[in-house]
Design an enzyme around this catalytic site. Structure first.
Site, PDB file in Angstrom:
ATOM      1  N   HIS A 307       4.230   1.370   0.202  1.00 45.64           N
ATOM      2  CA  HIS A 307       4.889   2.252   1.156  1.00 45.64           C
ATOM      3  C   HIS A 307       3.911   2.583   2.262  1.00 45.64           C
ATOM      4  O   HIS A 307       2.710   2.729   2.000  1.00 45.64           O
ATOM      5  CB  HIS A 307       5.358   3.542   0.451  1.00 45.64           C
ATOM      6  N   ASP A 364      13.072   2.244  -3.753  1.00 40.14           N
ATOM      7  CA  ASP A 364      14.049   1.175  -3.940  1.00 40.14           C
ATOM      8  C   ASP A 364      13.778   0.282  -5.137  1.00 40.14           C
ATOM      9  O   ASP A 364      14.547  -0.636  -5.401  1.00 40.14           O
ATOM     10  CB  ASP A 364      14.157   0.341  -2.665  1.00 40.14           C
TER      11      ASP A 364
HETATM   12  N1  ACO Z   1       3.311  -6.927  -2.378  1.00 40.06           N
HETATM   13  C1  ACO Z   1       2.079  -7.471  -2.196  1.00 40.06           C
HETATM   14  N2  ACO Z   1       1.169  -7.012  -1.318  1.00 40.06           N
HETATM   15  C2  ACO Z   1       1.502  -5.946  -0.587  1.00 40.06           C
HETATM   16  C3  ACO Z   1       2.757  -5.328  -0.708  1.00 40.06           C
HETATM   17  C4  ACO Z   1       3.677  -5.834  -1.655  1.00 40.06           C
HETATM   18  N3  ACO Z   1       4.870  -5.284  -1.812  1.00 40.06           N
HETATM   19  N4  ACO Z   1       2.834  -4.278   0.159  1.00 40.06           N
HETATM   20  C5  ACO Z   1       1.655  -4.264   0.801  1.00 40.06           C
HETATM   21  N5  ACO Z   1       0.851  -5.261   0.358  1.00 40.06           N
HETATM   22  C6  ACO Z   1      -0.530  -5.521   0.771  1.00 40.06           C
HETATM   23  C7  ACO Z   1      -0.597  -6.192   2.119  1.00 40.06           C
HETATM   24  O1  ACO Z   1      -0.582  -7.595   2.014  1.00 40.06           O
HETATM   25  C8  ACO Z   1      -1.902  -5.656   2.652  1.00 40.06           C
HETATM   26  O2  ACO Z   1      -2.947  -6.357   2.027  1.00 40.06           O
HETATM   27  P1  ACO Z   1      -4.328  -6.627   2.808  1.00 40.06           P
HETATM   28  O3  ACO Z   1      -4.918  -5.279   3.061  1.00 40.06           O
HETATM   29  O4  ACO Z   1      -5.113  -7.469   1.853  1.00 40.06           O
HETATM   30  O5  ACO Z   1      -3.959  -7.354   4.070  1.00 40.06           O
HETATM   31  C9  ACO Z   1      -1.949  -4.221   2.143  1.00 40.06           C
HETATM   32  O6  ACO Z   1      -1.168  -4.248   0.919  1.00 40.06           O
HETATM   33  C10 ACO Z   1      -1.366  -3.185   3.083  1.00 40.06           C
HETATM   34  O7  ACO Z   1      -0.049  -3.592   3.435  1.00 40.06           O
HETATM   35  P2  ACO Z   1       0.608  -3.388   4.864  1.00 40.06           P
HETATM   36  O8  ACO Z   1       1.723  -4.367   5.020  1.00 40.06           O
HETATM   37  O9  ACO Z   1      -0.473  -3.395   5.909  1.00 40.06           O
HETATM   38  O10 ACO Z   1       1.146  -1.915   4.706  1.00 40.06           O
HETATM   39  P3  ACO Z   1       2.262  -1.260   5.583  1.00 40.06           P
HETATM   40  O11 ACO Z   1       2.068   0.207   5.454  1.00 40.06           O
HETATM   41  O12 ACO Z   1       2.286  -1.864   6.948  1.00 40.06           O
HETATM   42  O13 ACO Z   1       3.615  -1.727   4.852  1.00 40.06           O
HETATM   43  C11 ACO Z   1       5.502  -1.820   3.445  1.00 40.06           C
HETATM   44  C12 ACO Z   1       4.362  -0.940   4.001  1.00 40.06           C
HETATM   45  C13 ACO Z   1       6.252  -2.508   4.589  1.00 40.06           C
HETATM   46  C14 ACO Z   1       6.495  -0.917   2.718  1.00 40.06           C
HETATM   47  C15 ACO Z   1       4.895  -2.876   2.472  1.00 40.06           C
HETATM   48  O14 ACO Z   1       4.246  -2.228   1.399  1.00 40.06           O
HETATM   49  C16 ACO Z   1       5.953  -3.862   1.954  1.00 40.06           C
HETATM   50  O15 ACO Z   1       6.218  -4.866   2.614  1.00 40.06           O
HETATM   51  N6  ACO Z   1       6.561  -3.573   0.751  1.00 40.06           N
HETATM   52  C17 ACO Z   1       7.616  -4.420   0.230  1.00 40.06           C
HETATM   53  C18 ACO Z   1       8.937  -4.083   0.916  1.00 40.06           C
HETATM   54  C19 ACO Z   1       9.513  -2.769   0.477  1.00 40.06           C
HETATM   55  O16 ACO Z   1       9.606  -2.468  -0.709  1.00 40.06           O
HETATM   56  N7  ACO Z   1       9.972  -1.968   1.478  1.00 40.06           N
HETATM   57  C20 ACO Z   1      10.626  -0.683   1.235  1.00 40.06           C
HETATM   58  C21 ACO Z   1       9.764   0.453   1.694  1.00 40.06           C
HETATM   59  S1  ACO Z   1      10.487   1.974   1.262  1.00 40.06           S
HETATM   60  C22 ACO Z   1      11.716   2.192   2.385  1.00 40.06           C
HETATM   61  O17 ACO Z   1      11.717   1.747   3.496  1.00 40.06           O
HETATM   62  C23 ACO Z   1      12.822   2.967   1.921  1.00 40.06           C
END
Ligand code: ACO
Length: 428
Positions: A307, A364
């Site tokens: 998140h 979710d």
């Molecule tokens: N699986 C694997 N790796 C992940 C995941 C995941 N679900 N989420 C984040 N990471 C990793 C990224 O690759 C990144 O790694 P790095 O530092 O080695 O490059 C690090 O964790 C940080 O991730 P970001 O994408 O920079 O974090 P951001 O805050 O931009 O993204 C997000 C948050 C979009 C929710 C992300 O965690 C994600 O894509 N999750 C999966 C989709 C999801 O469940 N979305 C629902 C969110 S809740 C909502 O909207 C109601």
């Protein structure tokens, strides 16, 4: 003495005011920085940028706190009705019994949509994703209520649009499902409560009157409350920015639905179940998928994990996990997908990659399991989220309008070509 931050740039010192919120979050006000120093700030994805001061929702991602207008999400999800929470978010205070009664009455008077909406609905192919249909139908309300195009009308008239939005969204959402099923639409029944009416419009047929199970309405009520607002997330920020151009509330909500649709935001609830199903079909090896999610050369991510704000746990996920257990038990549903979810969560939470990045199940991860148990099909999950998030979008839009916020218009750092001369086509 008022706190200030100092910026040392190009041999000069600039003093920047500090803004503090009621929960002690602190911001450096850079709004005059370009004017004074000729520079802007750059923050891709607005990861560390406040776009507004808001009195609606407080969340602390480190401590896992979420409060609507000061009330904890745990308290509201346990005790309140969805319309009570909608009233709280939109008008700022919990309603007393008379206010709640009047609000419910107003909402139930406006559930019907204009008959011509059916003609628009009929134009959509049955394979249309219900989120696209919903966003279009909400936007089409501007055609039926042209006065709503002017958001500068009296507070009473604007409130009429707010009530209509809340009243009509369940009808439009259920009808977007009926379109997908190529079934005749079911008209609202104003003698029923908000959740019961919606479930009835989803599952009744002209030949079968669907008996609404109270376990289902109570679970739905909880899910809608948990999704009702989440401060400046992607869709709320979209609603505010669209509304900041003085676009109508319906147009702003329609844009919010589009923003919510993506799998990194509300669309995650659909993507999570599709992921569980894929894991199950491929033999249930959760370790393989955890490894895939960690592999930077693989675009796969664990959906429902991580998140932008919560880095320890998502308080909504805790409530939903328990609700999923209760609903499955009460309805006597055994879902093999739940086993996959539990295993996946266990493996990922122990894994150093997920620990290092503060990645935990979000709201979710388990919501889809409840929706499945309620009989709601996968591509309707994000529509359910939109139904829940509506009061939040309205509250954010209303606050933005009442605070006379300026049009949202970010700056950029241009990295393209410098000026060059046009070359005629035969010389290229
Ligand atoms: N699986 C694997 N790796 C992940 C995941 C995941 N679900 N989420 C984040 N990471 C990793 C990224 O690759 C990144 O790694 P790095 O530092 O080695 O490059 C690090 O964790 C940080 O991730 P970001 O994408 O920079 O974090 P951001 O805050 O931009 O993204 C997000 C948050 C979009 C929710 C992300 O965690 C994600 O894509 N999750 C999966 C989709 C999801 O469940 N979305 C629902 C969110 S809740 C909502 O909207 C109601």
């Amino acid at each position: 003495m008022a706190k200030k931050a100092e910026l040392h740039y190009d041999g000069k010192v600039y003093e920047l005011p500090i803004i503090e919120g009621t929960e002690n979050e602190t911001a450096i006000d850079i709004s005059k920085l370009r004017q004074d120093a000729g520079i802007i700030t750059l923050d891709r994805g607005f990861k560390n940028t406040g776009s507004t001061e808001s009195a609606i929702t407080f969340l602390d991602g480190e401590k896992g706190i979420l409060r609507y207008r000061g009330y904890s999400i745990e308290d509201l999800a346990e005790n309140a009705s969805f319309l009570e929470v909608a009233f709280l978010l939109i008008y700022g205070e919990l309603p007393n019994s008379k206010e709640l009664y009047n609000f419910q009455e107003e909402v139930s008077k406006h559930t019907l949509v204009h008959e011509d909406v059916r003609a628009i609905l009929d134009g959509f192919p049955s394979k249309s994703h219900p989120m696209g249909v919903l966003s279009s139908l909400v936007s089409s309300l501007t055609a039926f209520y042209p006065k709503s195009l002017d958001p500068n009308r009296s507070a009473e008239e604007v409130n009429g649009t707010i009530i209509r939005s809340i009243a009509k969204l369940p009808t439009l959402a259920a009808w977007s499902f009926k379109n997908r099923m190529r079934q005749p639409v079911i008209y609202p029944d104003n003698s029923l409560g908000y959740c019961e009416n919606f479930i009835r419009m989803m599952f009744s047929l002209p030949t079968v009157n669907y008996e609404v199970n109270p376990v289902i309405t109570s679970a739905l009520n909880k899910l809608l409350i948990l999704h009702a607002d989440h401060e400046q997330n992607c869709s709320a920020a979209t609603v505010r920015i669209v509304g900041s151009s003085h676009a109508s509330l319906y147009a702003s909500i329609s844009a919010g639905i589009a923003a919510l649709w993506g799998p990194l935001h509300g669309g995650a609830n659909q993507a999570v179940i599709e992921m569980f199903e894929q894991i199950k079909e491929n033999g249930g090896d959760v370790n393989k998928y955890v490894e895939k999610a960690k592999d930077k050369s693989d675009p796969f991510r664990l959906m429902g994990f991580g998140h932008r704000v919560y880095k320890n746990f998502d308080p909504r996920a805790k409530i939903i996990k328990k609700a999923a257990d209760d609903v499955l038990a009460q309805l006597g549903v055994e879902d093999p997908i739940l086993d996959i979810a539990l295993k996946l969560e266990k493996v990922a939470l122990k894994d150093q990659y997920f620990k290092d990045r503060g990645l935990y199940p979000n709201v979710d991860f388990y919501s889809g399991i409840i929706y499945r148990a309620l009989g709601i099909p996968t591509d309707m999950f994000t529509v359910m989220f939109a139904l829940g998030r509506l009061p939040g979008w309205i509250a954010q839009w209303k606050e933005m309008r009442e605070n006379h916020e300026p049009i949202g218009r970010p700056r950029q750092i241009y990295v393209g070509e410098n000026e060059r001369k046009y070359v005629s086509i035969n010389k290229r």
